[in-house]
Design an enzyme around this catalytic site. Structure first.
Site, PDB file in Angstrom:
ATOM      1  N   ARG A 100       0.949  -0.820  -0.202  1.00  0.00           N
ATOM      2  CA  ARG A 100       0.392  -0.398   0.091  1.00  0.00           C
ATOM      3  C   ARG A 100       1.049   1.528   0.295  1.00  0.00           C
ATOM      4  O   ARG A 100       2.253   1.376   0.892  1.00  0.00           O
ATOM      5  CB  ARG A 100      -1.190  -0.393   0.907  1.00  0.00           C
ATOM      6  CG  ARG A 100       0.248   0.314   2.817  1.00  0.00           C
ATOM      7  CD  ARG A 100      -0.082   1.508   2.861  1.00  0.00           C
ATOM      8  NE  ARG A 100       0.329   1.945   3.913  1.00  0.00           N
ATOM      9  CZ  ARG A 100       1.626   1.996   4.151  1.00  0.00           C
ATOM     10  NH1 ARG A 100       2.638   2.700   2.949  1.00  0.00           N
ATOM     11  NH2 ARG A 100       2.264   2.476   5.558  1.00  0.00           N
ATOM     12  N   GLU A 130      -0.207  10.477   7.596  1.00  0.00           N
ATOM     13  CA  GLU A 130       0.880   9.975   8.278  1.00  0.00           C
ATOM     14  C   GLU A 130       1.259   9.407  10.145  1.00  0.00           C
ATOM     15  O   GLU A 130       0.723  10.560  10.077  1.00  0.00           O
ATOM     16  CB  GLU A 130       2.257  10.131   8.063  1.00  0.00           C
ATOM     17  CG  GLU A 130       2.965   9.315   6.999  1.00  0.00           C
ATOM     18  CD  GLU A 130       2.332   8.315   6.235  1.00  0.00           C
ATOM     19  OE1 GLU A 130       2.250   7.105   6.354  1.00  0.00           O
ATOM     20  OE2 GLU A 130       1.952   8.444   5.231  1.00  0.00           O
ATOM     21  N   HIS A 131       1.448   8.620  10.445  1.00  0.00           N
ATOM     22  CA  HIS A 131       1.464   8.505  11.628  1.00  0.00           C
ATOM     23  C   HIS A 131       0.626   9.060  12.803  1.00  0.00           C
ATOM     24  O   HIS A 131       0.066   9.861  14.199  1.00  0.00           O
ATOM     25  CB  HIS A 131       2.730   9.010  12.897  1.00  0.00           C
ATOM     26  CG  HIS A 131       4.063   8.856  11.897  1.00  0.00           C
ATOM     27  ND1 HIS A 131       4.060   7.663  12.620  1.00  0.00           N
ATOM     28  CD2 HIS A 131       4.712   8.523  11.206  1.00  0.00           C
ATOM     29  CE1 HIS A 131       5.430   7.319  12.764  1.00  0.00           C
ATOM     30  NE2 HIS A 131       5.918   7.302  11.663  1.00  0.00           N
ATOM     31  N   ASP A 149      -2.535   6.942  12.174  1.00  0.00           N
ATOM     32  CA  ASP A 149      -2.919   5.274  12.547  1.00  0.00           C
ATOM     33  C   ASP A 149      -3.668   4.972  14.144  1.00  0.00           C
ATOM     34  O   ASP A 149      -4.363   4.938  14.776  1.00  0.00           O
ATOM     35  CB  ASP A 149      -3.084   4.383  11.265  1.00  0.00           C
ATOM     36  CG  ASP A 149      -2.007   4.129  11.710  1.00  0.00           C
ATOM     37  OD1 ASP A 149      -0.422   5.116  12.736  1.00  0.00           O
ATOM     38  OD2 ASP A 149      -1.371   3.227  10.690  1.00  0.00           O
ATOM     39  N   GLY A 195       9.040   2.022   2.706  1.00  0.00           N
ATOM     40  CA  GLY A 195       7.884   1.990   3.031  1.00  0.00           C
ATOM     41  C   GLY A 195       6.604   1.523   2.835  1.00  0.00           C
ATOM     42  O   GLY A 195       5.155   2.590   2.940  1.00  0.00           O
ATOM     43  N   SER A 243       4.676  -1.615   2.578  1.00  0.00           N
ATOM     44  CA  SER A 243       4.021  -2.251   3.447  1.00  0.00           C
ATOM     45  C   SER A 243       3.576  -3.529   3.246  1.00  0.00           C
ATOM     46  O   SER A 243       3.000  -4.576   2.822  1.00  0.00           O
ATOM     47  CB  SER A 243       2.403  -1.957   3.975  1.00  0.00           C
ATOM     48  OG  SER A 243       2.592  -0.589   5.073  1.00  0.00           O
ATOM     49  N   ASP A 248      -1.846  -0.170   7.650  1.00  0.00           N
ATOM     50  CA  ASP A 248      -1.317  -1.296   6.224  1.00  0.00           C
ATOM     51  C   ASP A 248      -1.925  -2.689   6.240  1.00  0.00           C
ATOM     52  O   ASP A 248      -2.649  -2.765   5.406  1.00  0.00           O
ATOM     53  CB  ASP A 248      -0.350  -1.665   7.087  1.00  0.00           C
ATOM     54  CG  ASP A 248       1.211  -0.345   7.437  1.00  0.00           C
ATOM     55  OD1 ASP A 248       0.983   0.530   6.468  1.00  0.00           O
ATOM     56  OD2 ASP A 248       1.950  -0.886   7.241  1.00  0.00           O
ATOM     57  N   TYR A 305      10.255   4.200  15.530  1.00  0.00           N
ATOM     58  CA  TYR A 305       8.662   4.406  15.830  1.00  0.00           C
ATOM     59  C   TYR A 305       7.702   3.828  17.044  1.00  0.00           C
ATOM     60  O   TYR A 305       6.386   5.314  17.044  1.00  0.00           O
ATOM     61  CB  TYR A 305       7.904   2.976  15.098  1.00  0.00           C
ATOM     62  CG  TYR A 305       6.760   2.470  14.764  1.00  0.00           C
ATOM     63  CD1 TYR A 305       6.507   3.357  13.548  1.00  0.00           C
ATOM     64  CD2 TYR A 305       5.950   2.411  14.931  1.00  0.00           C
ATOM     65  CE1 TYR A 305       5.003   2.505  12.505  1.00  0.00           C
ATOM     66  CE2 TYR A 305       4.517   2.183  15.182  1.00  0.00           C
ATOM     67  CZ  TYR A 305       3.408   2.583  13.446  1.00  0.00           C
ATOM     68  OH  TYR A 305       3.017   2.099  13.743  1.00  0.00           O
TER      69      TYR A 305
END
Length: 391
Positions: A37, A43-44, A46, A132, A134, A180, A230
């Site tokens: 995906r 971004e960041h 979810d 990046g 997934s 993802d 992360y």
């Protein structure tokens, strides 16, 4: 070749079948495919009850498999050591590391009371690893889909995605959100997927304009997300929410963030500012696509990238360079917007562009990036693709 073609699914399936024959002497009984995906925006967030807007890409992991009559699963993938999973004992982490993704999915099915038969499987992939995009979620969703075939059962798509996410948490050590696996499982042709990460519900958003294409530019610089970067940012967002005193980021406003600035400290403040801003940008972007109105997309993508670079600190020089190269080409050259995508620390950028100029744009980005970094990028075009399925 500056614009890498996407290998047809039929060719990937044929390759996987011939490997199964070569390594295990078996004809494939089942073939499963699941896409990687790319996230257009969101971004960041979810894992912050936010919204994300990914799409499944025309790059797949394909698995060919056949029952082997044993109490074990044997796995092969070109360039990787063989992995064996015993079905006679409780499944836990083991070597080689790549087999843990499969172990996690099998354990998820066993936890639901399924008796897994022994099988042999060969994996082929057109999803760039470490880009990046997934590849891990694609692998998990492909394995889950394969097991559906082997067991003659069908999980609810959401349950399958959550099972794959749990495998990533417990067997790969990455505390990812739902994006993802949801994108890989729910993907549809000509549809983006707006995922409400609070309710866990996906909504398909049309991407029907035939004049548009998405360029994915893999910087070919990669950092392992399980190395703590992360997890540290996820913890910062939790600390920010605690400082605001709300139950969910969805209830938080920029005024709340500003009011708690002193209590948060600079780093957590900047993380929090990103979360609230990115949730708002994603909702606005989804409306743009629903209305087939792209005038604001470039601004939203730029603001997202700047926030990820400056407030969330997950970009890097190579990602920033790739985005600036796209921005230099600009709307006159066919670029509507560009930003880093995925967890960051390397990986890829996503650029929304006019289809007729996609090759020219990719060539310019490729040549300028190579000249400045001495790294050969991998750039490909995609439109939203079909999610995990049996072939």
């Amino acid at each position: 070749m500056t614009l890498h073609p996407n290998e047809p699914l039929a060719d990937l399936a044929s390759d996987a079948k011939s490997q199964l024959k070569h390594f295990f002497g078996s004809e494939a009984s089942f073939i499963a495919a699941a896409p990687g995906r790319v996230n257009l925006i969101g971004e960041h967030i979810d894992y912050c009850d936010g919204f994300v807007l990914p799409l499944a890409i025309e790059r797949y992991i394909v698995i060919a498999a056949a029952p082997n009559g044993r109490d074990e699963v044997r796995l092969r993938s070109v360039g990787q050591p063989e992995a064996t999973i015993s079905l006679k004992e409780e499944i836990g982490l083991s070597e080689p590391k790549w087999g843990n993704y499969v172990r996690g999915v099998i354990a998820g099915f066993q936890a639901r009371g399924h008796q897994i038969p022994g099988f042999d499987a060969c994996f082929v992939s057109s999803v760039p690893s470490g880009g990046g995009l997934s590849s891990s979620a694609a692998l998990e969703c492909a394995v889950a889909t394969l097991l559906e075939g082997l067991l003659d059962t069908t999980l609810d798509t959401k349950e399958k995605a959550l099972l794959a996410q749990k495998a990533e948490h417990e067997f790969a050590g990455v505390p990812c959100g739902i994006m993802d696996q949801f994108a890989s499982a729910f993907g549809k042709k000509d549809q983006l997927i707006l995922i409400d990460c609070q309710s866990g519900e996906p909504e398909l958003v049309p991407f029907i304009n035939p004049d548009l294409e998405i360029l994915v530019a893999n910087t070919c610089v990669s950092h392992d997300l399980s190395d703590g970067g992360y997890a540290a940012r996820r913890k910062d967002t939790e600390d920010g929410l605690a400082a605001i005193g709300k139950d969910s980021w969805r209830d938080a406003t920029m005024a709340d963030v500003e009011a708690a600035k002193e209590a948060m400290g600079d780093r957590v403040y900047r993380r929090s500012r990103h979360v609230v801003g990115e949730i708002e940008r994603t909702i606005t972007a989804a409306e743009c696509f629903k209305n087939n109105d792209y005038a604001d997309i470039g601004r939203l993508m730029k603001a997202s990238h700047d926030s990820l670079r400056d407030d969330f600190n997950v970009s890097c020089d190579e990602l920033d360079l790739m985005v600036s190269l796209a921005e230099e080409i600009g709307i006159g050259g066919g670029v509507l917007g560009s930003r880093m995508t995925g967890g960051g620390f390397g990986g890829s950028t996503v650029t929304l562009c006019r289809r007729e100029e996609a090759r020219e744009i990719a060539t310019a980005m490729h040549e300028r990036y190579l000249a400045k970094t001495n790294i050969t990028p991998e750039i490909f075009a995609t439109r939203p693709a079909q999610g995990a399925h049996l072939l």
